[in-house]
Enzyme design. Structure first.
Site, PDB file in Angstrom:
ATOM      1  N   SER A  43       0.641  -1.056  -0.267  1.00  0.00           N
ATOM      2  CA  SER A  43      -0.089  -0.142  -0.028  1.00  0.00           C
ATOM      3  C   SER A  43       0.648   1.113  -0.012  1.00  0.00           C
ATOM      4  O   SER A  43       0.484   2.627   0.342  1.00  0.00           O
ATOM      5  CB  SER A  43      -1.162  -0.287   1.699  1.00  0.00           C
ATOM      6  OG  SER A  43       0.318  -0.114   2.140  1.00  0.00           O
ATOM      7  N   ASN A  94      -2.486  -2.661  12.492  1.00  0.00           N
ATOM      8  CA  ASN A  94      -3.538  -2.523  12.641  1.00  0.00           C
ATOM      9  C   ASN A  94      -4.771  -0.858  13.458  1.00  0.00           C
ATOM     10  O   ASN A  94      -5.202  -0.268  13.248  1.00  0.00           O
ATOM     11  CB  ASN A  94      -4.284  -4.426  13.772  1.00  0.00           C
ATOM     12  CG  ASN A  94      -4.323  -4.734  12.855  1.00  0.00           C
ATOM     13  OD1 ASN A  94      -3.220  -4.906  11.944  1.00  0.00           O
ATOM     14  ND2 ASN A  94      -4.917  -6.358  13.288  1.00  0.00           N
ATOM     15  N   THR A 120     -40.350  26.410 -10.517  1.00  0.00           N
ATOM     16  CA  THR A 120     -40.744  25.052  -9.973  1.00  0.00           C
ATOM     17  C   THR A 120     -41.089  23.563 -10.968  1.00  0.00           C
ATOM     18  O   THR A 120     -41.200  24.646 -12.528  1.00  0.00           O
ATOM     19  CB  THR A 120     -41.769  24.837  -8.875  1.00  0.00           C
ATOM     20  OG1 THR A 120     -42.845  24.819  -9.650  1.00  0.00           O
ATOM     21  CG2 THR A 120     -41.803  25.708  -7.643  1.00  0.00           C
ATOM     22  N   HIS A 121     -40.145  23.114 -10.925  1.00  0.00           N
ATOM     23  CA  HIS A 121     -40.568  21.794 -12.566  1.00  0.00           C
ATOM     24  C   HIS A 121     -39.988  22.509 -13.305  1.00  0.00           C
ATOM     25  O   HIS A 121     -39.872  22.346 -14.515  1.00  0.00           O
ATOM     26  CB  HIS A 121     -41.532  21.766 -12.938  1.00  0.00           C
ATOM     27  CG  HIS A 121     -43.037  21.191 -11.874  1.00  0.00           C
ATOM     28  ND1 HIS A 121     -43.017  19.607 -11.486  1.00  0.00           N
ATOM     29  CD2 HIS A 121     -44.083  21.944 -11.027  1.00  0.00           C
ATOM     30  CE1 HIS A 121     -44.256  19.698 -10.604  1.00  0.00           C
ATOM     31  NE2 HIS A 121     -44.304  20.983 -10.434  1.00  0.00           N
ATOM     32  N   SER A 148     -13.338  28.160 -26.604  1.00  0.00           N
ATOM     33  CA  SER A 148     -13.419  26.803 -27.335  1.00  0.00           C
ATOM     34  C   SER A 148     -11.780  27.595 -28.143  1.00  0.00           C
ATOM     35  O   SER A 148     -11.885  28.418 -28.834  1.00  0.00           O
ATOM     36  CB  SER A 148     -14.864  26.945 -27.752  1.00  0.00           C
ATOM     37  OG  SER A 148     -13.966  25.821 -29.666  1.00  0.00           O
ATOM     38  N   LYS A 200     -17.193  31.019 -28.105  1.00  0.00           N
ATOM     39  CA  LYS A 200     -17.220  30.688 -27.121  1.00  0.00           C
ATOM     40  C   LYS A 200     -17.037  30.664 -25.610  1.00  0.00           C
ATOM     41  O   LYS A 200     -16.225  31.425 -25.228  1.00  0.00           O
ATOM     42  CB  LYS A 200     -17.477  28.887 -26.987  1.00  0.00           C
ATOM     43  CG  LYS A 200     -17.599  28.683 -28.127  1.00  0.00           C
ATOM     44  CD  LYS A 200     -19.331  28.245 -26.987  1.00  0.00           C
ATOM     45  CE  LYS A 200     -19.113  26.951 -26.556  1.00  0.00           C
ATOM     46  NZ  LYS A 200     -19.206  25.562 -27.284  1.00  0.00           N
ATOM     47  N   ASN A 234     -16.565  29.016 -21.674  1.00  0.00           N
ATOM     48  CA  ASN A 234     -17.796  28.030 -20.682  1.00  0.00           C
ATOM     49  C   ASN A 234     -17.388  27.876 -19.884  1.00  0.00           C
ATOM     50  O   ASN A 234     -16.626  28.166 -19.518  1.00  0.00           O
ATOM     51  CB  ASN A 234     -16.937  26.477 -22.004  1.00  0.00           C
ATOM     52  CG  ASN A 234     -17.462  25.969 -23.717  1.00  0.00           C
ATOM     53  OD1 ASN A 234     -18.444  26.971 -23.648  1.00  0.00           O
ATOM     54  ND2 ASN A 234     -16.729  25.380 -24.406  1.00  0.00           N
ATOM     55  N   GLU A 266     -19.182  22.599 -14.988  1.00  0.00           N
ATOM     56  CA  GLU A 266     -19.594  20.896 -15.255  1.00  0.00           C
ATOM     57  C   GLU A 266     -18.423  20.109 -14.290  1.00  0.00           C
ATOM     58  O   GLU A 266     -18.961  19.299 -14.419  1.00  0.00           O
ATOM     59  CB  GLU A 266     -18.895  21.360 -17.066  1.00  0.00           C
ATOM     60  CG  GLU A 266     -19.967  22.333 -17.454  1.00  0.00           C
ATOM     61  CD  GLU A 266     -19.747  22.438 -18.915  1.00  0.00           C
ATOM     62  OE1 GLU A 266     -19.764  21.441 -19.566  1.00  0.00           O
ATOM     63  OE2 GLU A 266     -18.563  23.321 -19.004  1.00  0.00           O
ATOM     64  N   TYR A 296      -9.639  -6.570  12.169  1.00  0.00           N
ATOM     65  CA  TYR A 296      -8.993  -5.890  11.279  1.00  0.00           C
ATOM     66  C   TYR A 296      -8.975  -7.164   9.895  1.00  0.00           C
ATOM     67  O   TYR A 296      -9.312  -8.572  10.336  1.00  0.00           O
ATOM     68  CB  TYR A 296      -7.721  -5.732  11.628  1.00  0.00           C
ATOM     69  CG  TYR A 296      -7.019  -5.455   9.761  1.00  0.00           C
ATOM     70  CD1 TYR A 296      -7.177  -3.855   9.646  1.00  0.00           C
ATOM     71  CD2 TYR A 296      -5.995  -6.295   9.524  1.00  0.00           C
ATOM     72  CE1 TYR A 296      -6.039  -3.838   8.552  1.00  0.00           C
ATOM     73  CE2 TYR A 296      -5.267  -5.841   8.656  1.00  0.00           C
ATOM     74  CZ  TYR A 296      -5.603  -4.985   7.770  1.00  0.00           C
ATOM     75  OH  TYR A 296      -4.699  -3.799   6.493  1.00  0.00           O
ATOM     76  N   GLN A 329      -7.816  -2.246   3.816  1.00  0.00           N
ATOM     77  CA  GLN A 329      -5.872  -1.749   2.790  1.00  0.00           C
ATOM     78  C   GLN A 329      -7.111  -0.478   2.165  1.00  0.00           C
ATOM     79  O   GLN A 329      -6.313   0.058   1.832  1.00  0.00           O
ATOM     80  CB  GLN A 329      -5.043  -2.852   2.767  1.00  0.00           C
ATOM     81  CG  GLN A 329      -4.364  -1.584   2.027  1.00  0.00           C
ATOM     82  CD  GLN A 329      -2.866  -2.892   2.155  1.00  0.00           C
ATOM     83  OE1 GLN A 329      -2.422  -2.372   2.948  1.00  0.00           O
ATOM     84  NE2 GLN A 329      -2.511  -3.126   0.752  1.00  0.00           N
ATOM     85  N   LYS A 363      -7.988   3.371   0.949  1.00  0.00           N
ATOM     86  CA  LYS A 363      -7.901   4.626   1.699  1.00  0.00           C
ATOM     87  C   LYS A 363      -7.983   5.943   0.390  1.00  0.00           C
ATOM     88  O   LYS A 363      -7.838   6.725   0.493  1.00  0.00           O
ATOM     89  CB  LYS A 363      -6.059   4.577   1.904  1.00  0.00           C
ATOM     90  CG  LYS A 363      -5.902   4.230   3.927  1.00  0.00           C
ATOM     91  CD  LYS A 363      -4.528   3.443   3.511  1.00  0.00           C
ATOM     92  CE  LYS A 363      -4.335   3.115   4.830  1.00  0.00           C
ATOM     93  NZ  LYS A 363      -5.174   1.713   4.708  1.00  0.00           N
TER      94      LYS A 363
END
Ligand code: ARG
Length: 462
Positions: free
Chosen positions: A28, A115, A160-161, A282, A288, A290, A295, A322, A327, A330
């Site tokens: 690890s 441990n 709403t919606h 772009s 553009k 962006n 995003e 354990y 392991q 992480k």
């Protein structure tokens, strides 16, 4: 004597070293080196406690504690040679300590096990991340409050919606996110308080016969107390799961806001302009700009949910205590933490920099029959109609306006009276969006005064 090719830490009963594939699946160190500082802090606390309780000599403890600082500085300077054969950060540090100080290094592992060591290191690491999340959330909340204060009375459509519903204020919309990130903050604080117990000294699983003082190491490492059950202490990963679930909910909030920023910054909406610092261009379309940061925040959520689900899956079938499966806790937490912190910082930057387009917001607020509810309420309040009738009459007026291709305030009084004869001229006062938002004075409502009161309340808290 131990065969040279077997592991120098646990190879006493082994005649041969591990297969290369065994080493690859077992190691690890490639990732847990991120916990080096926590590992060394834990070992230094443990060594001091071993001396205080007479388990090792003061001289040995001092050599260990100083040697560990040398190891830490080697790691921080990037000079440390990490070894896959030594599996993990715990054994890498101890082996290097032995090279530096010799025989006393072998006394460090008295009364503990990897441990409880890994459980301690990881808790410390996660605790640091909870603290970083708190800082990030506070900064984001403050950026939102600045927006809310500036635009406490700027009108915009509430949806709403995803359909125009009623006019609201910009400040009110910003404060909705303050509430969300405020709950995240309280979850972070709750999680921190709950997880702040020290596993150190639980040893392999059963505790130890050495006269250790777990309260002393707990205190030295900033824990509130030692964990009360050694079996639970080495096998618990709730703290990591709470971190991930807290991160997941917070990331969901970030993503919802990011989605709004993507929509709002489009040419069709023009509700906000994002700054150049948090936008990209772009390579082919010169016009553009962006909203890439928004995003990517929206997308980072996937990794955080994945980590949460992934660790739930790792833990769900493990018998006490354990197992090496753990392991695998992480990397997912590291990745989720990095993603969450970056998303918080990017969102704070975008919010701090963005400019609301007051004119576009106001124009949109007045379209889409957004004050239809105000009209219905007027019919109830002034003409004493039952709300259901008022709703129906208003619906007819909306249909009339729609047929004429205009908005409600554009209908003439005659046209209004053709639907209900008692409608009077002062109805027009409630059809304006400013009047509409100012009228919503109920606690937590969108009226500018309510918004300012909530900004004030939050400012006292953060
Ligand atoms: N690298 C291990 C982990 O991350 C450390 C604990 C190893 N314990 C053991 N009994 N093999 O979980």
């Amino acid at each position: 004597m131990t065969d040279q090719s077997s592991n120098q830490m646990w190879g006493g009963r082994f005649a041969a070293g591990p297969d290369a594939i065994m080493e690859a699946i077992n190691a690890s160190i490639g990732f847990d080196q991120r916990m080096a500082a926590q590992d060394i802090a834990g070992s230094r606390a443990h060594a001091a406690m071993l001396a205080a309780t007479g388990v090792i000599t003061d001289n040995d403890a001092q050599a260990i504690r100083e040697g560990l600082l040398t190891v830490l500085s080697e790691i921080e300077r990037g000079e440390f040679q990490f070894s896959t054969a030594l599996e993990d950060i715990h054994m890498n540090v101890e082996a290097r300590l032995k090279e530096i100080i010799g025989e006393p290094a072998g006394r460090l592992h008295t009364g503990r096990s990897r441990n409880d060591q890994v459980a301690t290191d990881f808790r410390l690491w996660v605790r640091d991340q909870l603290d970083a999340a708190e800082t990030g959330l506070l900064a984001l909340i403050r950026a939102l409050l600045a927006q809310a204060e500036a635009g406490a009375d700027w009108v915009m459509p509430g949806f709403t919606h995803m359909q125009t519903a009623q006019p609201v204020t910009w400040g009110h919309h910003m404060l909705a996110y303050v509430e969300m990130f405020g709950r995240d903050l309280s979850r972070v604080r709750d999680a921190r308080a709950r997880m702040n117990e020290s596993p150190l000294g639980a040893a392999a699983l059963a505790g130890t016969s050495f006269p250790i003082d777990r309260h002393m190491t707990a205190e030295a490492l900033g824990f509130d107390r030692p964990a009360a059950n050694s079996l639970d202490a080495v096998s618990d990963r709730d703290f990591a799961l709470e971190f991930l679930s807290t991160a997941s909910i917070s990331a969901m909030h970030l993503s919802r806001f990011a989605e709004e920023l993507v929509i709002w910054s489009s040419a069709q909406f023009r509700f906000v302009a994002l700054s150049d610092r948090f936008s990209t261009g772009s390579s082919i379309m010169p016009q553009k700009k962006n909203p890439d940061a928004a995003e990517l925040i929206r997308a980072k959520v996937g990794r955080i949910y994945g980590a949460n689900t992934g660790l739930m899956m790792v833990m769900k079938g493990l018998p006490l205590t354990y197992s090496k499966d753990m392991q695998e806790d992480k990397e997912q937490v590291f990745d989720a933490a990095d993603s969450w912190m970056l998303a918080l910082a990017a969102m704070e930057g975008m919010v701090g920099d963005m400019t609301a387009n007051r004119e576009s917001l106001a124009a949109a607020a007045g379209s889409g029959f957004s004050t239809a509810t105000d009209l219905a309420d007027w019919l109830v309040r002034v003409l004493g109609l039952p709300f259901r009738d008022a709703h129906h009459i208003t619906g007819s007026l909306v249909a009339m306006a729609e047929g004429k291709g205009c908005d409600l305030p554009d209908l003439s009084l005659d046209e209004m009276q053709s639907v209900h004869a008692d409608i009077a001229n002062d109805v027009y006062s409630v059809l304006g969006v400013d009047n509409s938002v100012h009228s919503r004075q109920s606690y937590g409502g969108t009226a500018p005064d309510q918004v300012r009161a909530q900004v004030k309340r939050w400012k006292a808290l953060v």
